[in-house]
Design a protein around this motif. Structure first.
Motif, short mmCIF file in Angstrom:
data_model
loop_
_atom_site.label_atom_id
_atom_site.label_comp_id
_atom_site.label_asym_id
_atom_site.label_seq_id
_atom_site.Cartn_x
_atom_site.Cartn_y
_atom_site.Cartn_z
N PHE A 221 11.53 1.05 5.99
CA PHE A 221 10.25 1.11 6.71
C PHE A 221 9.37 2.21 6.13
CE2 PHE A 221 7.72 3.23 9.94
CZ PHE A 221 6.98 2.19 10.48
N THR A 222 9.93 3.41 5.94
CA THR A 222 9.15 4.55 5.46
C THR A 222 8.63 4.32 4.05
OG1 THR A 222 10.48 6.03 6.83
CG2 THR A 222 9.20 7.04 5.07
N VAL A 223 9.49 3.81 3.16
CA VAL A 223 9.09 3.57 1.76
C VAL A 223 7.96 2.55 1.69
CG1 VAL A 223 9.86 2.67 -0.46
CG2 VAL A 223 11.33 4.24 0.81
N VAL A 224 8.11 1.45 2.42
CA VAL A 224 7.07 0.41 2.39
C VAL A 224 5.78 0.92 3.02
CG1 VAL A 224 6.48 -1.94 3.10
CG2 VAL A 224 8.82 -1.39 2.40
N TYR A 225 5.90 1.70 4.10
CA TYR A 225 4.71 2.28 4.75
C TYR A 225 3.93 3.16 3.78
CZ TYR A 225 2.38 5.93 7.52
OH TYR A 225 1.49 6.84 8.01
N LEU A 226 4.62 4.02 3.02
CA LEU A 226 3.95 4.88 2.05
C LEU A 226 3.30 4.06 0.95
CD1 LEU A 226 6.52 7.81 1.71
CD2 LEU A 226 4.36 7.83 2.94
N ASP A 227 3.93 2.96 0.55
CA ASP A 227 3.36 2.10 -0.48
C ASP A 227 2.09 1.42 0.02
OD1 ASP A 227 3.60 0.85 -3.15
OD2 ASP A 227 3.78 -1.00 -1.98
N VAL A 228 2.05 1.06 1.29
CA VAL A 228 0.84 0.48 1.86
C VAL A 228 -0.33 1.46 1.74
CG1 VAL A 228 -0.27 -0.27 4.01
CG2 VAL A 228 2.00 -1.12 3.41
N PHE A 229 -0.07 2.73 2.05
CA PHE A 229 -1.14 3.73 1.95
C PHE A 229 -1.56 3.95 0.50
CE2 PHE A 229 -0.80 4.68 6.33
CZ PHE A 229 -1.90 5.44 6.67
N ARG A 230 -0.60 3.95 -0.41
CA ARG A 230 -0.95 4.14 -1.82
C ARG A 230 -1.90 3.05 -2.28
NH1 ARG A 230 0.66 2.03 -6.56
NH2 ARG A 230 2.21 0.71 -5.53
N ARG A 231 -1.63 1.83 -1.86
CA ARG A 231 -2.50 0.73 -2.25
C ARG A 231 -3.83 0.77 -1.51
NH1 ARG A 231 0.14 -3.50 -4.88
NH2 ARG A 231 2.36 -3.10 -5.23
N ALA A 232 -3.79 1.13 -0.23
CA ALA A 232 -5.01 1.14 0.57
C ALA A 232 -6.01 2.15 0.05
CB ALA A 232 -4.68 1.44 2.03
N PHE A 233 -5.54 3.34 -0.39
CA PHE A 233 -6.45 4.37 -0.89
C PHE A 233 -6.52 4.37 -2.41
CE2 PHE A 233 -5.54 5.89 3.37
CZ PHE A 233 -6.80 6.26 3.79
N GLY A 234 -6.09 3.26 -3.01
CA GLY A 234 -6.15 3.14 -4.46
C GLY A 234 -7.38 2.36 -4.87
N SER A 235 -7.16 1.19 -5.43
CA SER A 235 -8.27 0.39 -5.95
C SER A 235 -9.12 -0.21 -4.86
CB SER A 235 -7.72 -0.74 -6.83
OG SER A 235 -6.92 -1.62 -6.05
N GLY A 236 -8.62 -0.25 -3.63
CA GLY A 236 -9.38 -0.87 -2.54
C GLY A 236 -9.25 -2.37 -2.50
N CYS A 237 -8.44 -2.93 -3.43
CA CYS A 237 -8.26 -4.38 -3.44
C CYS A 237 -7.21 -4.78 -2.41
CB CYS A 237 -7.82 -4.83 -4.84
SG CYS A 237 -9.04 -4.50 -6.12
N TRP A 238 -7.52 -5.79 -1.62
CA TRP A 238 -6.61 -6.23 -0.58
C TRP A 238 -6.26 -7.68 -0.86
CZ3 TRP A 238 -3.60 -3.97 2.61
CH2 TRP A 238 -3.01 -4.70 3.64
N GLY A 239 -4.96 -7.93 -1.12
CA GLY A 239 -4.54 -9.28 -1.46
C GLY A 239 -3.19 -9.58 -0.86
N PRO A 240 -2.62 -10.73 -1.20
CA PRO A 240 -1.34 -11.15 -0.63
C PRO A 240 -0.21 -10.13 -0.81
CG PRO A 240 -2.41 -12.97 -1.75
CD PRO A 240 -3.24 -11.76 -2.04
N PRO B 201 -9.07 -5.23 6.33
CA PRO B 201 -10.52 -5.38 6.49
C PRO B 201 -10.93 -5.12 7.94
CG PRO B 201 -9.60 -7.21 5.21
CD PRO B 201 -8.44 -6.43 5.75
N GLN B 202 -12.17 -4.73 8.12
CA GLN B 202 -12.65 -4.29 9.43
C GLN B 202 -12.39 -5.32 10.53
OE1 GLN B 202 -14.03 -1.36 10.37
NE2 GLN B 202 -14.18 -2.10 12.47
N ARG B 203 -12.61 -6.59 10.24
CA ARG B 203 -12.50 -7.61 11.29
C ARG B 203 -11.06 -7.81 11.76
NH1 ARG B 203 -13.21 -10.25 6.47
NH2 ARG B 203 -11.68 -11.88 5.93
N TRP B 204 -10.08 -7.36 10.98
CA TRP B 204 -8.68 -7.53 11.37
C TRP B 204 -8.07 -6.27 11.97
CZ3 TRP B 204 -6.56 -10.14 6.25
CH2 TRP B 204 -7.17 -11.39 6.11
N VAL B 205 -8.76 -5.16 11.86
CA VAL B 205 -8.15 -3.88 12.23
C VAL B 205 -7.81 -3.83 13.71
CG1 VAL B 205 -8.56 -1.41 12.49
CG2 VAL B 205 -9.12 -2.56 10.34
N TRP B 206 -8.82 -4.03 14.56
CA TRP B 206 -8.59 -3.78 15.99
C TRP B 206 -7.69 -4.81 16.65
CZ3 TRP B 206 -9.03 0.91 16.95
CH2 TRP B 206 -9.98 1.68 16.26
N PRO B 207 -7.71 -6.09 16.28
CA PRO B 207 -6.67 -6.98 16.82
C PRO B 207 -5.26 -6.51 16.48
CG PRO B 207 -8.46 -8.27 15.89
CD PRO B 207 -8.74 -6.85 15.53
#
Length: 371
Positions: A47-66, A106-112
């Motif tokens: 859980f922790t390793v994958v969580y950190l990888d999500v942040f690395r990608r989120a604050f990286g290129s900004g590309c969101w894909g599958p 993306p913004q429209r998916w965050v709050w749900p």
């Protein structure tokens, strides 16, 4: 992506790891079969390793894909399974789901996604009838999302500002090249056309009318000399810049890039060569700030005591890059300043950032006496 940049991106996720104190403490202190502890510990590690990888990608290129979406889904599934299986001490893992969703979706998916995570957290806590004691956990799911959305916005704005600075620097160089090319074309177009026509005419007249041919060639020589003088004047005007003009250009360029500028209240009357050299120092410093520094504030000070003028340009950016050799711009400036008997120094400022300092004597320096 270098190691430093990778850790900077992951750093946004590290503060939230403090909430793992509760599941870790529960894993150690609660009496459970060894197999359950091993599986739960392995699940928490994944859980922790994958969580950190999500942040690395989120604050990286900004590309969101599958691929990134699948990692966030894995974080959510692991958090729900561990929380439902092991009880309220593990319900805090839903805070991580909120943080990762707010940082990456993306913004429209965050709050749900955030509201769902908070609802799951509240349900797990309520199932053990401790909602009154641990009501802060679902509340933290919401507060964490607000904090990460703000952080994400700041990161995006900073990235846009960095791109704008680079674009301004590129545009300034391109516009100056176009201006100089246009000036040369205006100066030389007519003269070279006239030289070509008169040379062709003189070639045709060389045998039929030698006297006329000599007259045409004399005109060619005169036109060529005049064109050479015009080019010299143009190049001289291109290369010379006053300190006051350079300061005005610096204010415009830096302010346009969103950088605060503090300039001297007045520019003293300086000898022509000194004024031009200091103008080039200001121009080079401005270009370096736009291209390399990442500064938010630039301060320029200029003083003279009747014997020498001192110009200092300092910023609050990232400062000099280790043992990197000075670029050709600073090397050329040092030669220009040294030819007038002055000295140019650059390095880390007293309060961080970078500082460029030029000291020039106001009196002419005899040839061979330059420092």
């Amino acid at each position: 992506m270098g190691p430093r940049t990778r850790w900077q991106r992951i750093g946004w996720a590290l503060p939230w790891l403090l909430f793992q104190f509760f599941p870790v403490a529960d894993l150690i202190t609660t009496d459970r079969p060894l197999a359950v502890r091993v599986v739960a510990g392995a699940g928490l590690l994944v859980f922790t390793v994958v969580y950190l990888d999500v942040f690395r990608r989120a604050f990286g290129s900004g590309c969101w894909g599958p691929p990134a979406l699948s990692r966030l889904a894995l974080v959510a599934v692991l958090a729900v399974v561990l929380a439902v299986w092991l009880g309220p001490s593990w319900a805090g893992l839903m805070i991580y789901v909120s943080a990762a969703s707010a940082a990456a979706l993306p913004q429209r998916w965050v709050w749900p996604a955030v509201v769902t995570a908070a609802a799951v957290c509240a349900a797990v806590v309520a199932a053990d009838d401790v909602l009154g004691d641990l009501f802060i956990l679902p509340v933290m799911c919401l507060l964490t999302a607000f904090g990460l959305r703000g952080t994400r916005h700041l990161v995006e704005v900073n990235n846009e500002l960095a791109e704008a600075r680079e674009e301004l620097a590129r545009n300034a160089v391109a516009e100056e090249r176009l201006r100089f090319a246009r000036d040369l074309h205006d100066l030389l177009g007519h003269s070279l056309s006239l030289i070509a026509l008169k040379s062709e005419l003189a070639g045709r007249l060389a045998e039929a009318d030698p006297a006329r041919a000599r007259t045409e060639m004399a005109d060619v020589e005169a036109v060529a000399r005049r064109a050479l003088a015009e080019v010299r004047d143009a190049v001289s005007g291109y290369r010379q810049v006053s300190c006051a003009q350079a300061l005005a250009e610096a204010r415009s360029a830096l302010s346009g890039a969103g950088i605060a500028v503090r300039l001297p209240a007045r520019v003293p009357v300086l000898p022509g060569p000194v004024d031009a050299a200091l103008g080039w120092v200001v121009r080079e410093a401005t270009t370096n700030v736009l291209r390399h520094s990442g500064a938010r504030t630039v301060t320029v000070s200029l003083s003279d005591d009747g014997a020498e003028a001192v110009l200092t340009v300092s910023d609050d950016g990232r400062g000099p890059a280790g043992d990197t050799e000075p670029g050709s711009g600073l090397t050329g400036l040092a030669e220009r300043v040294g030819a007038l008997g002055g000295a140019l120094t650059g390095g880390a400022g007293r309060d961080g950032g970078y500082e460029l300092r030029a000291v020039l004597p106001l009196a002419p320096v005899p040839a061979g006496a330059a420092r």
